[in-house]
Motif scaffolding. Sequence first.
Motif, mmCIF file in Angstrom:
data_model
loop_
_atom_site.group_PDB
_atom_site.id
_atom_site.type_symbol
_atom_site.label_atom_id
_atom_site.label_comp_id
_atom_site.label_asym_id
_atom_site.label_seq_id
_atom_site.Cartn_x
_atom_site.Cartn_y
_atom_site.Cartn_z
ATOM 1 N N VAL A 4 -0.705 8.457 -0.465
ATOM 2 C CA VAL A 4 -0.485 7.277 0.649
ATOM 3 C C VAL A 4 -0.359 7.721 1.943
ATOM 4 C CG1 VAL A 4 -0.283 5.162 0.132
ATOM 5 C CG2 VAL A 4 -0.509 5.958 -2.520
ATOM 6 N N THR A 6 1.342 6.640 4.411
ATOM 7 C CA THR A 6 2.638 6.012 4.008
ATOM 8 C C THR A 6 3.983 6.888 4.214
ATOM 9 O OG1 THR A 6 3.725 4.180 4.240
ATOM 10 C CG2 THR A 6 3.123 5.819 2.602
ATOM 11 N N GLN A 8 6.243 4.412 4.197
ATOM 12 C CA GLN A 8 7.566 3.290 3.215
ATOM 13 C C GLN A 8 6.690 3.195 1.921
ATOM 14 O OE1 GLN A 8 8.100 1.124 5.251
ATOM 15 N NE2 GLN A 8 8.091 2.169 6.839
ATOM 16 N N PHE A 10 5.705 1.919 -2.227
ATOM 17 C CA PHE A 10 4.848 1.238 -2.252
ATOM 18 C C PHE A 10 5.025 1.071 -4.063
ATOM 19 C CE2 PHE A 10 3.516 5.344 -2.148
ATOM 20 C CZ PHE A 10 3.373 5.513 -2.744
ATOM 21 N N TRP A 12 3.144 1.547 -7.692
ATOM 22 C CA TRP A 12 1.569 1.962 -8.261
ATOM 23 C C TRP A 12 1.194 0.548 -9.191
ATOM 24 C CZ3 TRP A 12 -1.641 6.319 -7.427
ATOM 25 C CH2 TRP A 12 -0.805 7.774 -6.283
ATOM 26 N N SER A 13 0.373 1.026 -9.355
ATOM 27 C CA SER A 13 -0.249 -0.289 -10.570
ATOM 28 C C SER A 13 0.293 -0.549 -11.839
ATOM 29 C CB SER A 13 -1.952 -0.441 -10.080
ATOM 30 O OG SER A 13 -2.080 1.107 -11.447
ATOM 31 N N THR A 127 7.398 -4.011 -1.446
ATOM 32 C CA THR A 127 6.834 -3.418 -0.976
ATOM 33 C C THR A 127 5.157 -3.873 -1.022
ATOM 34 O OG1 THR A 127 6.323 -3.552 -3.507
ATOM 35 C CG2 THR A 127 7.833 -0.950 -2.513
ATOM 36 N N PRO A 128 4.709 -4.276 -0.275
ATOM 37 C CA PRO A 128 3.656 -5.130 -0.231
ATOM 38 C C PRO A 128 2.267 -4.115 -0.558
ATOM 39 C CG PRO A 128 4.053 -3.770 2.789
ATOM 40 C CD PRO A 128 5.528 -3.431 1.099
ATOM 41 N N ASP A 129 2.605 -2.937 -0.693
ATOM 42 C CA ASP A 129 1.015 -2.252 -1.160
ATOM 43 C C ASP A 129 1.440 -1.771 -2.645
ATOM 44 O OD1 ASP A 129 -0.048 -2.533 1.386
ATOM 45 O OD2 ASP A 129 0.924 -0.574 2.119
ATOM 46 N N GLU A 130 0.186 -1.853 -3.201
ATOM 47 C CA GLU A 130 -0.199 -1.826 -4.465
ATOM 48 C C GLU A 130 -0.773 -0.995 -4.458
ATOM 49 O OE1 GLU A 130 -1.144 -3.771 -8.875
ATOM 50 O OE2 GLU A 130 1.352 -4.252 -8.615
ATOM 51 N N VAL A 131 -1.300 0.651 -5.298
ATOM 52 C CA VAL A 131 -1.958 1.718 -5.136
ATOM 53 C C VAL A 131 -1.878 1.199 -6.525
ATOM 54 C CG1 VAL A 131 -2.762 3.628 -4.351
ATOM 55 C CG2 VAL A 131 -0.508 2.263 -3.321
#
Length: 149
Positions: A4, A6, A8, A10, A12-13, A127-131
């Motif tokens: 990813v 970044t 920052q 993050f 994971w799903s 963690t605004p993003d979820e991958v």
Amino acid sequence: MYSVPTNQPFAWSNGVIEIPMTEKAIFPKVGKDQWWARLTYPESSYFHFSPWWGRLLFNMFSNNPDFAVLLLHSWSLLYWDENGHGVYKDDARIEGYRKLLKRLSKDYEIITTADFLDLYARGIITTPDEVDLSLAEWLPPLSVKKKAG
């Protein structure tokens, strides 16, 4: 392998929080190549937290990140001998590390992993993003063949 792009934290799903080691572009992109440096100790000459006037000049090319993760191993405080072994020589590396933390503390709040987890649990660090975990490619462990005889 999947990365990813970044510095920052993050998620994971599957709920695992990843906090990438800090890297930054050290020179503007020229052609297809981009030069990157990691925040490590001992400090890389390419990723160096300098006095304010040094940052001013250096940041013309690449800003220091808002959130940074410093890579430090126990052997980061050792020197390497002619055989490639880590050896204790003197206290210079530990003193250099203390000086680095003192410089970093002027611009960053220095926290431990436990501090991070507490701030995360309280919603102060998010963690605004979820991958999606399916993007990650699982590689089998490396196997080493034994020499015959």
